[in-house]
Design a protein around this motif. Structure first.
Motif, PDB file in Angstrom:
ATOM      1  N   ALA A  14       0.596  -1.224  -0.020  1.00  0.00           N
ATOM      2  CA  ALA A  14      -0.244   0.266  -0.479  1.00  0.00           C
ATOM      3  C   ALA A  14       0.693   1.442   0.520  1.00  0.00           C
ATOM      4  CB  ALA A  14      -0.933   0.093   1.473  1.00  0.00           C
ATOM      5  N   GLY A  15       2.067   1.058   1.093  1.00  0.00           N
ATOM      6  CA  GLY A  15       2.748   2.257   1.177  1.00  0.00           C
ATOM      7  C   GLY A  15       3.743   2.465  -0.527  1.00  0.00           C
TER       8      GLY A  15
ATOM      9  N   GLY B 116       7.834   0.863   3.302  1.00  0.00           N
ATOM     10  CA  GLY B 116       7.710   1.047   1.894  1.00  0.00           C
ATOM     11  C   GLY B 116       7.288   1.701   0.947  1.00  0.00           C
ATOM     12  N   SER B 117       6.862   3.166   1.030  1.00  0.00           N
ATOM     13  CA  SER B 117       6.809   3.961   0.615  1.00  0.00           C
ATOM     14  C   SER B 117       8.705   4.544   0.314  1.00  0.00           C
ATOM     15  CB  SER B 117       6.259   5.371   0.815  1.00  0.00           C
ATOM     16  OG  SER B 117       6.327   6.501  -0.286  1.00  0.00           O
ATOM     17  N   ARG B 118       9.184   4.780   0.878  1.00  0.00           N
ATOM     18  CA  ARG B 118      10.675   5.354   1.929  1.00  0.00           C
ATOM     19  C   ARG B 118      11.768   4.203   1.236  1.00  0.00           C
ATOM     20  NH1 ARG B 118      10.769  10.660   2.297  1.00  0.00           N
ATOM     21  NH2 ARG B 118       8.990  11.007   3.230  1.00  0.00           N
TER      22      ARG B 118
ATOM     23  N   GLY C 254      -5.992   2.461   3.018  1.00  0.00           N
ATOM     24  CA  GLY C 254      -3.849   2.355   3.106  1.00  0.00           C
ATOM     25  C   GLY C 254      -4.186   1.685   2.091  1.00  0.00           C
ATOM     26  N   THR C 255      -3.962   0.828   1.043  1.00  0.00           N
ATOM     27  CA  THR C 255      -4.445   0.406  -0.692  1.00  0.00           C
ATOM     28  C   THR C 255      -3.789   1.642  -1.031  1.00  0.00           C
ATOM     29  OG1 THR C 255      -5.077  -1.936   0.338  1.00  0.00           O
ATOM     30  CG2 THR C 255      -4.422  -1.136  -2.312  1.00  0.00           C
ATOM     31  N   PHE C 256      -4.516   2.253  -1.104  1.00  0.00           N
ATOM     32  CA  PHE C 256      -5.340   3.081  -2.369  1.00  0.00           C
ATOM     33  C   PHE C 256      -4.896   5.083  -2.167  1.00  0.00           C
ATOM     34  CE2 PHE C 256      -8.006   0.050  -3.923  1.00  0.00           C
ATOM     35  CZ  PHE C 256      -6.695  -0.216  -5.064  1.00  0.00           C
ATOM     36  N   GLY C 257      -4.288   4.963  -0.533  1.00  0.00           N
ATOM     37  CA  GLY C 257      -4.902   6.714   0.332  1.00  0.00           C
ATOM     38  C   GLY C 257      -3.309   7.276  -0.397  1.00  0.00           C
ATOM     39  N   GLY C 258      -2.308   6.609  -0.863  1.00  0.00           N
ATOM     40  CA  GLY C 258      -1.451   7.508  -1.509  1.00  0.00           C
ATOM     41  C   GLY C 258      -1.583   7.444  -3.091  1.00  0.00           C
ATOM     42  N   SER C 259      -1.855   6.965  -3.647  1.00  0.00           N
ATOM     43  CA  SER C 259      -2.719   7.549  -5.777  1.00  0.00           C
ATOM     44  C   SER C 259      -3.727   8.722  -4.722  1.00  0.00           C
ATOM     45  CB  SER C 259      -3.718   5.972  -5.941  1.00  0.00           C
ATOM     46  OG  SER C 259      -2.153   5.485  -5.846  1.00  0.00           O
ATOM     47  N   PHE C 260      -5.083   8.263  -3.844  1.00  0.00           N
ATOM     48  CA  PHE C 260      -5.996   9.320  -3.885  1.00  0.00           C
ATOM     49  C   PHE C 260      -5.596  10.594  -3.724  1.00  0.00           C
ATOM     50  CE2 PHE C 260      -9.088   5.848  -2.865  1.00  0.00           C
ATOM     51  CZ  PHE C 260      -9.957   5.327  -3.690  1.00  0.00           C
TER      52      PHE C 260
ATOM     53  N   GLU D 292       4.468  10.895  -4.005  1.00  0.00           N
ATOM     54  CA  GLU D 292       4.236   9.725  -3.816  1.00  0.00           C
ATOM     55  C   GLU D 292       4.759  10.047  -2.051  1.00  0.00           C
ATOM     56  OE1 GLU D 292       3.092   4.391  -4.351  1.00  0.00           O
ATOM     57  OE2 GLU D 292       4.653   6.022  -5.069  1.00  0.00           O
ATOM     58  N   ARG D 293       5.805   9.739  -1.465  1.00  0.00           N
ATOM     59  CA  ARG D 293       6.347   9.855  -0.602  1.00  0.00           C
ATOM     60  C   ARG D 293       5.582  10.762   0.393  1.00  0.00           C
ATOM     61  NH1 ARG D 293      12.793   9.415  -2.216  1.00  0.00           N
ATOM     62  NH2 ARG D 293      12.437  11.007  -3.777  1.00  0.00           N
TER      63      ARG D 293
END
Length: 631
Positions: free
Chosen positions: A87-88, A224-226, A357-363, A373-374
């Motif tokens: 998700a991240g 995960g994002s970092r 949680g899965t699409f929070g960054g995309s949203f 995104e990070r």
């Protein structure tokens, strides 16, 4: 026995396994050089990894709760962090699933659906395994079950990292499924064990354990994002470092001991000799005989007629033996309308939380709240983590207050604490807890829905943080209600049913459905093989479609209000039935009493109410005045 439980030589050397007392007792040098952790080891080479002597209680030969519960918390954080790495780093994983050499054509065309499938594969494996774990927890010791599951989980995490090197969508999918399969055993065992061993603060301990859910998910989201955005590492090393960091937890788990109830969860085993003693004690304390022909079954905590409890037999030595089958376990859960409706309501919440949680960054990127995104994943994860850290313990405190109100302070006797809540009080407690859960969910929606119109990231995350905090405050009460809705021996099955329902009807289908809805309403915001939006400029114009997707997600939580209200009404119906039966039994006994004999009629009314000050819930003395029946 000294080899198993070495005395502490001095405060400065807690790992010292030998003592002068051993020499005085005639023990040879070879025995004094054995590993203090495992007597089968003939050297001291393993001493550096041994826990301190205080790790285990020499009286019960079991690991002390203040070591065991924090270990459970750390394992929960680790497993939850593993869940949210994808998700991240949704952009990087979307690029991977759309370009992997063996990805299905449908996944290549709709990468968001591929991300949903990866999460669904994890939950599918988790859900299937939790059925098996809920069954075998009645038959084998919990430690081998959990330890084996954690070892398989470790291998699944390793396979998830290897998927990038194989450039294989299916390797990643089956590795995620393996981590879900192995994690299930731990999630079935930990809450009932904490409930039994937590004493006066069982609710608080349970809430601390459940805090691992939001903290782990938020940490994994940021981590995960970092890692995925790092030029040096990449998302595969996010899993590799997770493997390295979790080794100490698995080693510590290997040293855990539990001889209480033969290493099987209290009330969950097929054999239970204490049940006969408790039943005979109740029979001896009874003031009148009710015509029973003899003991034929244990009357368990949280049991009721028609609850689907496992069949019981008693052998000549007084051992209570229950026969657990998949059918009796499923029947016990389905025969509890409180549990069924509670699980449906919880599934609605879990599905929305997993989707965000899965699409929070995309949203947040599509809503133009952040440009990177990070940064989006970082602040989104921080808001979720703080909400969980604050909300979950607050919810545990609310649950403890409800329990103290009805039950009073827990008994100082360990067996009394293990007994927990009196059977006659469970439905008033359930009704009180579910009422508060519904209020918290309703108030949270008042803060979440306004985010649909917000354009500033600070306001968006602040309102979302408050709404999440209120939602996380419901976790402890929901888990306690699930355990109290069935017979004591079926608590692991109730938790398994709660999780299974929340996954199959919540975070398995909803992320996939919302991913498809998002791609339909905002096709320009789909993430391509490059890791970027297909059409960044067009995505800005389709912001309304993203907000409509969020509105659908928020509206899905409304189902929980309906099902929680049904759960509360079912609890009240069961309470009225119990009061009616108690009154009828008392009237029958009054007809047989001699003139002038004191009646305990008032007790059957007062037992369903919270105890008065200086009065525990187990007092059998009649109240001084007739209390009103619970409406």
């Amino acid at each position: 026995m000294s080899a198993l439980h070495p005395p502490r030589a001095s405060p400065a050397s807690p790992l010292n396994g030998g003592s002068d007392a051993d020499s005085q007792n005639g023990k040879d040098k070879h025995s004094r050089q054995r590993c203090p952790c495992h007597p089968s080891c003939n050297s001291t080479s393993c001493a550096p990894v041994c826990p301190p002597p205080s790790f285990n209680d020499p009286d019960t030969r079991s690991t002390r709760p203040y070591y065991l519960f924090p270990l459970f918390l750390l394992i929960n954080i680790a497993t939850m962090s593993d869940r949210s790495i994808i998700a991240g780093a949704s952009q990087e994983f979307s690029a991977f699933v759309s370009s992997a050499h063996d990805s299905p054509p449908k996944v290549q065309e709709n990468p968001d659906m591929g991300i949903g499938l990866l999460q669904a594969a994890f939950i599918f494996g988790y859900s299937v395994a939790i059925l098996l774990s809920g069954h075998y927890v009645h038959k084998i010791r919990w430690k081998p079950l959990v330890f084996t599951g954690m070892c398989v989980w470790w291998l699944g995490v390793l396979g998830s990292g290897n998927a990038k090197h194989y450039d294989s969508f299916w390797v990643l999918l089956f590795s995620r499924m393996a981590t879900g399969c192995s994690e299930a055993a731990f999630q079935v065992v930990a809450p009932p064990l904490i409930h039994d061993r937590g004493g006066d603060r069982a609710g608080l301990w349970l809430s601390v354990y459940l805090t691992g859910l939001p903290v782990g998910l938020a940490f994994g989201y940021i981590y995960g994002s970092r890692m995925a955005g790092s030029e040096k590492w990449g998302w595969d090393w996010a899993y590799y470092w997770m493997c390295i960091a979790s080794v100490p937890l698995i080693v510590a788990l290997a040293f855990v001991k539990d001889e209480t109830n033969g290493g099987i969860l209290s009330g969950a085993g097929e054999y239970n000799t204490a049940a006969v003693d408790r039943q005979h004690t109740r029979d001896d304390d009874s003031s009148s005989s009710d015509g029973d022909e003899g003991l034929t079954a244990e009357t368990p905590l949280l049991a009721s007629e028609g609850s689907g409890e496992a069949p019981v037999t008693i052998d000549e030595e007084g051992h209570v033996k229950r026969k657990f089958t998949f059918w009796t376990e499923v029947k016990a859960c389905l025969s509890s309308p409180v549990l069924v409706t509670l699980s449906l309501g919880w599934a609605a919440i879990i599905g929305v939380v997993a989707s965000l949680g899965t699409f929070g960054g995309s949203f947040t990127l599509a809503l133009q709240l952040y440009d990177d995104e990070r940064d989006a994943a970082y602040w989104f994860g921080i808001a979720a983590a703080l909400a969980g850290i604050i909300g979950t313990p607050l919810g545990g405190n609310i649950a403890d207050r409800i329990l103290i109100r009805y039950v009073g302070h827990a008994s100082s006797d360990a067996a009394g604490r293990a007994e927990g809540v009196d059977d006659s009080l469970r439905f008033p407690i359930i009704e009180s807890m579910v009422t508060r859960v519904n209020i918290l969910v309703a108030v949270s929606l008042l803060f979440v829905f306004p985010t649909l119109a917000m354009q500033e990231a600070a306001f968006f995350l602040t309102f979302l943080f408050i709404g999440w905090t209120l939602l996380f405050m419901t976790q402890t009460s929901v888990n306690l209600t699930a355990m109290m809705s069935v017979a004591r021996c079926h608590r692991p099955n109730a938790l398994a049913f709660l999780m299974l329902t929340s996954h199959f009807l919540g975070d398995v289908p909803l992320p996939i459905i919302l991913g498809l809805i998002k791609d339909k309403l905002a096709p320009a915001c789909r993430i391509g093989s490059s890791g970027e939006f297909d059409d960044p400029e067009g995505c800005k114009e389709q912001e309304a479609g993203v907000r409509q997707t969020l509105a659908i997600a928020y509206s899905w939580v409304l189902w929980s209000l309906l099902f929680f209200e049904l759960s509360r009404r079912f609890a009240r119906r069961e309470l009225r039935r119990e009061i009616s039966e108690a009154r009828r039994e008392e009237v029958n006994s009054l007809l047989l009493q001699e003139d002038g004999e004191e009646s305990s009629f008032q007790y059957y009314h007062s037992r369903f109410q919270p105890p008065k000050p200086n009065q525990t819930a187990t007092d059998d003395a009649p109240s001084s005045s007739l209390q009103e029946e619970t409406p």
